[in-house]
Motif scaffolding. Sequence first.
Motif, PDB file in Angstrom:
ATOM      1  N   GLY A  97      -9.847   2.779  -2.302  1.00  0.00           N
ATOM      2  CA  GLY A  97      -9.244   2.239  -3.514  1.00  0.00           C
ATOM      3  C   GLY A  97      -8.412   3.195  -4.331  1.00  0.00           C
ATOM      4  O   GLY A  97      -7.804   2.791  -5.324  1.00  0.00           O
ATOM      5  N   LEU A  98      -8.392   4.444  -3.933  1.00  0.00           N
ATOM      6  CA  LEU A  98      -7.728   5.412  -4.808  1.00  0.00           C
ATOM      7  C   LEU A  98      -6.259   5.054  -5.039  1.00  0.00           C
ATOM      8  O   LEU A  98      -5.748   5.169  -6.152  1.00  0.00           O
ATOM      9  N   VAL A  99      -5.594   4.601  -4.007  1.00  0.00           N
ATOM     10  CA  VAL A  99      -4.181   4.240  -4.126  1.00  0.00           C
ATOM     11  C   VAL A  99      -4.033   2.787  -4.596  1.00  0.00           C
ATOM     12  O   VAL A  99      -3.234   2.484  -5.487  1.00  0.00           O
ATOM     13  N   LEU A 100      -4.836   1.896  -4.004  1.00  0.00           N
ATOM     14  CA  LEU A 100      -4.634   0.460  -4.266  1.00  0.00           C
ATOM     15  C   LEU A 100      -5.060   0.032  -5.665  1.00  0.00           C
ATOM     16  O   LEU A 100      -4.587  -0.988  -6.167  1.00  0.00           O
ATOM     17  N   THR A 101      -5.953   0.797  -6.303  1.00  0.00           N
ATOM     18  CA  THR A 101      -6.385   0.427  -7.650  1.00  0.00           C
ATOM     19  C   THR A 101      -5.221   0.513  -8.642  1.00  0.00           C
ATOM     20  O   THR A 101      -5.021  -0.395  -9.449  1.00  0.00           O
ATOM     21  N   ALA A 102      -4.475   1.623  -8.590  1.00  0.00           N
ATOM     22  CA  ALA A 102      -3.360   1.768  -9.533  1.00  0.00           C
ATOM     23  C   ALA A 102      -2.308   0.711  -9.243  1.00  0.00           C
ATOM     24  O   ALA A 102      -1.715   0.127 -10.163  1.00  0.00           O
ATOM     25  N   LEU A 103      -2.091   0.439  -7.958  1.00  0.00           N
ATOM     26  CA  LEU A 103      -1.135  -0.608  -7.609  1.00  0.00           C
ATOM     27  C   LEU A 103      -1.638  -1.965  -8.124  1.00  0.00           C
ATOM     28  O   LEU A 103      -0.875  -2.743  -8.711  1.00  0.00           O
TER      29      LEU A 103
ATOM     30  N   SER B 297       0.844  -1.212   0.000  1.00  0.00           N
ATOM     31  CA  SER B 297       0.000   0.000   0.000  1.00  0.00           C
ATOM     32  C   SER B 297       0.872   1.253   0.000  1.00  0.00           C
ATOM     33  O   SER B 297       0.541   2.254  -0.635  1.00  0.00           O
ATOM     34  N   VAL B 298       1.999   1.184   0.700  1.00  0.00           N
ATOM     35  CA  VAL B 298       2.912   2.340   0.725  1.00  0.00           C
ATOM     36  C   VAL B 298       3.567   2.497  -0.646  1.00  0.00           C
ATOM     37  O   VAL B 298       3.735   3.612  -1.154  1.00  0.00           O
ATOM     38  N   GLU B 299       3.894   1.369  -1.259  1.00  0.00           N
ATOM     39  CA  GLU B 299       4.405   1.434  -2.637  1.00  0.00           C
ATOM     40  C   GLU B 299       3.357   2.088  -3.547  1.00  0.00           C
ATOM     41  O   GLU B 299       3.694   2.842  -4.473  1.00  0.00           O
TER      42      GLU B 299
END
Length: 429
Positions: free
Chosen positions: A372-378, A105-107
């Motif tokens: 999901g804003l961050v995790l979707t792109a990841l 998640s930090v990545e």
Amino acid sequence: MRLSDPIPRSYYVDSAGRPAGSDREPLRGDYETDVAVVGGGIAGCSAALHLAKRGYRVALVEARQIGYGASGRSGGQTIFGLATSQQALVAQVGRDDARLLFDLSVEGLDLLQSLIREHHIDCDYRPNHVHVAVKPRHVRELAAWERELREDYRYDSVSLLDRDQLRAHVASDRYVAGLLDTRSGHLHPLKYTRGLSAAAESHGARIFENTRVLRYTTGSHPQVHGEHGVLRCKHVIFCGSAYLGSVAPTIARRILGVGTYIVATEPLAPERARKLLPSDAAIADMNWILDYFRLSADRRLLFGGRVSYSAVEPRRLAASMRSRLLQVFPSLNDVAVERAWGGYLDITMSRAPNFGRLADNIYYLQGFSGHGLVLTALGGKLVAEAVAGTAERFDVFTRIPHRDFPGGALMRRPALVLAMLYYRLRDLL
Ligand SMILES: Cc1cc2nc3c(=O)[nH]c(=O)nc-3n(C[C@H](O)[C@H](O)[C@H](O)COP(=O)(O)OP(=O)(O)OC[C@H]3O[C@@H](n4cnc5c(N)ncnc54)[C@H](O)[C@@H]3O)c2cc1C
């Protein structure tokens, strides 16, 4: 939640300008590609971008327009971690995988920054985010959380704020403490999603809009069928979230679409906006049915909250959201609400995201549960790695166990009504 529902008139739609690629065609006839991506939210656009960068032929099909779903409507808060707690993850997958999930998640936060930079995505990104405590129980929870983040996860961009320190970020008497994170922040989600789609196209991905996928076939050469055309491919990635429904019923049973809502005020004068949110941080409270808010680039207060389990927009949405907003900032009594809109969260039973495979070459990303804003792109990057043959990181997510919502189509909503009632009562304590 229907894909035929009109595109809501949101602040985001008003301010994003004419969509890049607004002349995108629907899918007509036969089209051959390596990978078919279903769904043009952040997850789908990121998957398409990362695969195209690796040299795959990619076609993305979107039922409406890029960013039609949650990705173009969200609160825009870019936050570390997952929607579920790290303790819950440890219980489900063990300490090592819980650690890997947190680190990923930090990545994701770093990936978001680098995508914005690399592809020159103009999406009003601002750093700083504060989780705020409404009651004494939350203060204890925030203190324990900060300890856990620093000691167990070596995440040291967080700091605990007492009531006085918190005033440097949010001028509301409602909050008694906060947890500031300088690595989290906020952005314009529709501009970001469109920016990713344009980046994917610039690397050769093909995007079809106004093309609803109706069914697919499996095998070594799966087909994805729209109303007027077929994608013939080697891999399929489903990123249709809460809207996908009967196209892939096995995975649709694992998520429930829960309505949540945002209002945008008229623009505030610069001094007034600065007084309310002096550091321009995004704010989210610690209740389960939370209030979350931030300033837009043109200094509107974007205020989100409440949920609806009936999949029907609550009547008088703007008025009811305004009264929540006034509980936080009573001084905004004279400020008009100019836009109100809603969208659907794809929540899972455990609130952990649900990534997996329906067959060796058919993948899905869903269940971001409002985070999901961050995790979707990841997720898009990890599924691209998996398609390319390196699935270790994708499979950290697939090891999270998930259960179907109980009761099938008829009983799912009553079950959720009970769950919401429980959480509403909990928020009162
Ligand atoms: C009001 C609101 C506020 C939120 N606030 C935040 C926040 O502040 N921070 C945060 O981290 N998260 C937030 N979220 C959650 C976050 O927005 C989502 O987790 C994320 O955008 C999900 O992206 P996605 O790409 O998986 O799905 P979506 O963005 O929903 O995209 C799915 C797409 O698939 C398309 N589709 C579906 N079925 C088909 C089909 N059969 N054929 C073709 N296309 C299809 C849809 O049209 C849609 O465009 C919020 C969500 C909402 C609704």
